[in-house]
Motif scaffolding. Structure first.
Motif, mmCIF file in Angstrom:
data_model
loop_
_atom_site.group_PDB
_atom_site.id
_atom_site.type_symbol
_atom_site.label_atom_id
_atom_site.label_comp_id
_atom_site.label_asym_id
_atom_site.label_seq_id
_atom_site.Cartn_x
_atom_site.Cartn_y
_atom_site.Cartn_z
ATOM 1 N N ALA A 1 12.805 -4.110 15.364
ATOM 2 C CA ALA A 1 13.400 -3.459 16.534
ATOM 3 C C ALA A 1 12.384 -2.681 17.350
ATOM 4 C CB ALA A 1 14.525 -2.528 16.085
ATOM 5 N N GLU A 2 11.345 -2.173 16.707
ATOM 6 C CA GLU A 2 10.321 -1.367 17.386
ATOM 7 C C GLU A 2 8.942 -1.822 16.906
ATOM 8 O OE1 GLU A 2 8.545 0.328 19.801
ATOM 9 O OE2 GLU A 2 10.546 1.226 19.923
ATOM 10 N N PRO A 3 8.345 -2.809 17.562
ATOM 11 C CA PRO A 3 7.071 -3.371 17.083
ATOM 12 C C PRO A 3 5.926 -2.366 17.021
ATOM 13 C CG PRO A 3 8.099 -4.813 18.710
ATOM 14 C CD PRO A 3 8.858 -3.535 18.735
ATOM 15 N N ALA A 4 5.991 -1.268 17.764
ATOM 16 C CA ALA A 4 4.887 -0.307 17.768
ATOM 17 C C ALA A 4 5.018 0.744 16.670
ATOM 18 C CB ALA A 4 4.819 0.386 19.126
ATOM 19 N N ALA A 5 6.059 0.689 15.882
ATOM 20 C CA ALA A 5 6.270 1.702 14.847
ATOM 21 C C ALA A 5 5.247 1.556 13.729
ATOM 22 C CB ALA A 5 7.681 1.596 14.285
ATOM 23 N N ARG A 6 4.914 2.696 13.092
ATOM 24 C CA ARG A 6 3.978 2.702 11.965
ATOM 25 C C ARG A 6 4.552 3.528 10.818
ATOM 26 N NH1 ARG A 6 -1.560 4.820 14.218
ATOM 27 N NH2 ARG A 6 -0.150 6.102 15.475
ATOM 28 N N LEU A 7 4.123 3.204 9.628
ATOM 29 C CA LEU A 7 4.529 3.932 8.423
ATOM 30 C C LEU A 7 3.271 4.374 7.694
ATOM 31 C CD1 LEU A 7 6.615 4.843 6.268
ATOM 32 C CD2 LEU A 7 6.426 2.553 5.272
ATOM 33 N N ARG A 8 3.147 5.687 7.487
ATOM 34 C CA ARG A 8 2.005 6.240 6.765
ATOM 35 C C ARG A 8 2.505 6.844 5.457
ATOM 36 N NH1 ARG A 8 -1.783 9.678 10.777
ATOM 37 N NH2 ARG A 8 -3.101 9.551 8.899
ATOM 38 N N LEU A 9 1.989 6.325 4.366
ATOM 39 C CA LEU A 9 2.378 6.765 3.033
ATOM 40 C C LEU A 9 1.268 7.637 2.458
ATOM 41 C CD1 LEU A 9 3.466 3.212 2.287
ATOM 42 C CD2 LEU A 9 5.061 5.038 1.850
ATOM 43 N N PHE A 10 1.563 8.919 2.264
ATOM 44 C CA PHE A 10 0.606 9.876 1.708
ATOM 45 C C PHE A 10 1.001 10.148 0.260
ATOM 46 C CE2 PHE A 10 0.726 10.602 6.239
ATOM 47 C CZ PHE A 10 -0.606 10.743 6.591
ATOM 48 N N ALA A 11 0.088 9.884 -0.673
ATOM 49 C CA ALA A 11 0.419 10.033 -2.093
ATOM 50 C C ALA A 11 -0.780 10.559 -2.852
ATOM 51 C CB ALA A 11 0.866 8.700 -2.692
ATOM 52 N N ALA A 12 -0.505 11.325 -3.883
ATOM 53 C CA ALA A 12 -1.548 11.766 -4.807
ATOM 54 C C ALA A 12 -1.961 10.607 -5.690
ATOM 55 C CB ALA A 12 -1.033 12.933 -5.657
ATOM 56 N N PRO A 13 -3.160 10.647 -6.278
ATOM 57 C CA PRO A 13 -3.585 9.553 -7.157
ATOM 58 C C PRO A 13 -2.605 9.372 -8.311
ATOM 59 C CG PRO A 13 -5.436 10.989 -6.632
ATOM 60 C CD PRO A 13 -4.213 11.672 -6.113
ATOM 61 N N PRO A 14 -2.303 8.136 -8.681
ATOM 62 C CA PRO A 14 -1.354 7.900 -9.781
ATOM 63 C C PRO A 14 -1.900 8.411 -11.113
ATOM 64 C CG PRO A 14 -2.398 5.847 -9.103
ATOM 65 C CD PRO A 14 -2.812 6.879 -8.117
ATOM 66 N N ARG A 15 -0.989 8.906 -11.975
ATOM 67 C CA ARG A 15 -1.393 9.483 -13.247
ATOM 68 C C ARG A 15 -1.219 8.518 -14.412
ATOM 69 N NH1 ARG A 15 1.472 15.491 -13.060
ATOM 70 N NH2 ARG A 15 0.333 16.300 -11.254
ATOM 71 N N THR A 16 -0.232 7.667 -14.358
ATOM 72 C CA THR A 16 0.092 6.807 -15.490
ATOM 73 C C THR A 16 -0.181 5.348 -15.149
ATOM 74 O OG1 THR A 16 2.404 6.542 -14.804
ATOM 75 C CG2 THR A 16 1.872 8.441 -16.190
#
Length: 602
Positions: free
Chosen positions: A324-339
């Motif tokens: 529906a919105e080709p210009a949309a972006r998704l930014r995923l901010f995460a800490a380093p995985p532990r397990t």
């Protein structure tokens, strides 16, 4: 006030879920004296040591739960017989779900551990395994428990020994000197406070920001143990939680979701006081007060990438948003995985992003080149949480399991509009300042995101309302003040404790306890004045008496005044009024001794 703070796997160590709020609480209540009693879950925590502590923390005591322990102790025949009886009561309550035998067995084992100096070897003995097997095979036991095999019994016995290890700790003489015990979690962490309440009369306050019984269910749900092991351990933790809730003076859930769990386990509503976790609002003040509301076409997600966060569902929802919105972006901010599980899940998410958006690099170095980016947050060179929330106009939470959503509160403090799934305490936290959709529904999540991306004015209004709500309910100052009031409430209603080795409790005898009346009814107090004459035995048997000051020796040194004790009632006063009392005594001035006031104990 002297407070014994009981923790498990968190404060005062450098890691742990409860570390931050416990540290803020201790530093905020600097007029009280704290002693920390910590149960460590790993050897790494003990090697690292604890974080720097303020000067009003006078003691730090640690006990390990992370490895089997054997003190090499042997027991006499009489001791073994007593242990078998108490342990039989405990496991009978576990297998049948009955509260009475469980409580009798638990406190019986605690008394035996105090006498013998520990029960490590007994809880890991063959006697314990055979007793557990007999309870599982007994009539009335749950069907799942009846199917337990020898490997199951050995596994359950090992877990029970670790859960009951606080019974063998030499903490209780120190806890008996505390004005109150504050358990920072339920379950095993609250067990020392439960025993201090039982044997020493120390008031107990239990905080559960994440209900330990619920956490136990979720933890065991994905593990390989057999149904019999899971059922027996769940029954044990359920009975322990019910006993803690029954005995605690105050229970402090972190939200209504946790409160419902506690009520379902038998907690009395009169004991419950909801106190939300406190967040450091100053960390997000710059972003929250800024007029820049972030990129209008960017969705931000902040958290730890693991299965319960349902990042896969979020990626499918974002694919609908991109259509529906080709210009949309998704930014995923995460800490380093532990397990290892988290590492595998992150790899799966990256692969899915590359599959859903094949024409663009999902892990491009430049964020603008990719509709989906995986970025680290919180590291030395990585963006801080406030910068992560500032990246987009809308912050998304896609979890399928959640307790108190800390990332959601941080987004609210940053003044961001939010789209969340209806899990845990999300609706309670949002309170109408964001959009909430059902979990595991990518289409509904996508529609809610598009609604805010396409309406900048609405997103700004929701963000401003969310920040105002967060500043009112979820700050450190609000949390500290709430606990300050709870401590005073608890100690003001606590009975005065006396006994060998136990000092008088400050505020344990408030001034109103010296005034006769129905509100002062309590433990009878029997006392006479030095040099007192004999009192009518019949009156003494029926009405408790309390100490009264001597009259002026120059007026009548042999005269004694005997007053009815607090709560003795008007009958006692009337009975004593008809006794022959010299006029000089009636004319004497009666003054309350200074020692009966709280200030004298400070």
């Amino acid at each position: 006030m002297r407070i014994g703070l009981l923790t498990e796997g968190g404060y005062p160590y450098a890691t742990g879920e409860a570390r931050l709020w416990c540290d803020r609480l201790v530093r905020g209540l600097d007029r009280h004296e704290f002693e920390l009693y910590a149960l460590s879950r790993s050897a790494e925590q003990e090697r690292r040591g604890h974080v720097p502590l303020p000067p009003h923390v006078t003691r730090v005591t640690t006990a390990p739960l992370w490895a089997p322990y054997d003190d090499g102790r042997t027991y006499r025949r009489r001791t073994r017989k007593r242990f078998a009886g108490h342990f039989a009561d405990l496991v009978a309550g576990v297998c049948t779900g009955r509260a009475e035998p469980f409580a009798e067995g638990l406190y019986g084992l605690a008394e035996l551990a105090r006498e013998e100096g520990g029960l490590y070897a007994a809880l890991r003995s063959e006697t314990a395994v055979r007793t557990l097997e007999a309870a599982c095979r007994a009539p009335g036991a749950h069907r799942t428990a009846q199917r337990a095999q020898v490997p199951d019994l050995l596994a359950v016995a090992d877990q029970l020994e670790r859960a009951l290890r606080p019974l063998s700790l030499a903490w209780y003489e120190d806890l008996a000197r505390m004005d109150l015990c504050h358990a920072a979690a339920g379950g095993t962490a609250a067990l020392p406070g439960l025993l201090a309440k039982r044997f020493c009369g120390v008031p107990l306050l239990v905080t559960e920001y994440g209900v330990q019984l619920r956490a136990h269910y979720l933890e065991r749900a994905g593990e390989p143990p057999t149904p019999a092991v899971r059922a027996l351990l769940a029954a044990f933790h359920g009975r322990l939680a019910a006993e803690i809730y029954r005995s605690a003076d105050l229970l402090v859930p972190g939200n209504t979701h946790a409160r419902r769990w506690q009520e379902r386990c038998g907690a009395e509503r009169a004991k419950l006081r909801t106190v939300y976790p406190g967040m450091e609002a100053d960390r997000f003040a710059t972003v929250g007060e800024s007029t820049d509301l972030g990129d209008p076409l960017t969705l931000a997600w902040v958290g730890r990438i693991e299965p319960t966060k349902d990042v896969i569902g979020l990626l499918h929802a974002f694919a609908e948003v991109r259509r529906a919105e080709p210009a949309a972006r998704l930014r995923l901010f995460a800490a380093p995985p532990r397990t290892a599980e988290s590492v595998e899940y992150l790899a799966h998410c990256r692969a899915l992003a590359a599959q859903l958006f094949p024409d663009e690099a999902a892990d491009a170095v430049t964020v603008g080149e990719s509709p989906v980016s995986f970025e680290e947050v919180g590291g030395p060179a990585a963006p801080q949480p406030a910068d992560a929330y500032a990246a987009g106009r809308v912050v998304v939470l896609s979890s399928v399991v959640e307790g108190f959503p800390i990332s959601l509160v941080e987004a609210m403090l940053c003044g961001r509009a939010t789209v969340s799934t209806d899990v845990g305490a999300v609706c309670e936290v949002i309170g109408g300042t964001g959009l909430v959709v059902p979990p595991r529904n990518p289409r509904a999540l996508a529609d809610a995101c598009l609604a805010l991306l396409g309406d900048a004015e609405r997103a700004a209004r929701l963000g401003a309302a969310a920040r105002a709500r967060a500043l009112e309910l979820f700050t450190v100052e609000q949390n500290v003040e709430a606990y300050r009031a709870l401590y005073l409430e608890l100690i003001s209603h606590a009975r005065r404790r006396a006994g060998a080795g136990v000092d008088e409790v400050p505020f344990g005898l408030p001034p109103e306890a010296c005034v006769p009346g129905r509100w002062t009814a309590g433990v009878p107090s029997w006392a006479t004045v030095p040099g007192a004459t004999a009192v009518d035995p019949a009156a003494t048997a029926r009405f408790p008496l309390t100490t009264a000051p001597q009259t002026d020796p120059q007026t009548d040194p042999a005269t004694t005044v005997v007053l009815p004790a607090p709560g003795a009632g008007p009958a006692a006063a009337a009975h004593l009024a008809v006794a022959a009392v010299p006029e000089a005594v009636l004319a004497a001035t009666v003054e309350l001794p200074l020692a009966a006031t709280p200030e004298a104990a400070l």
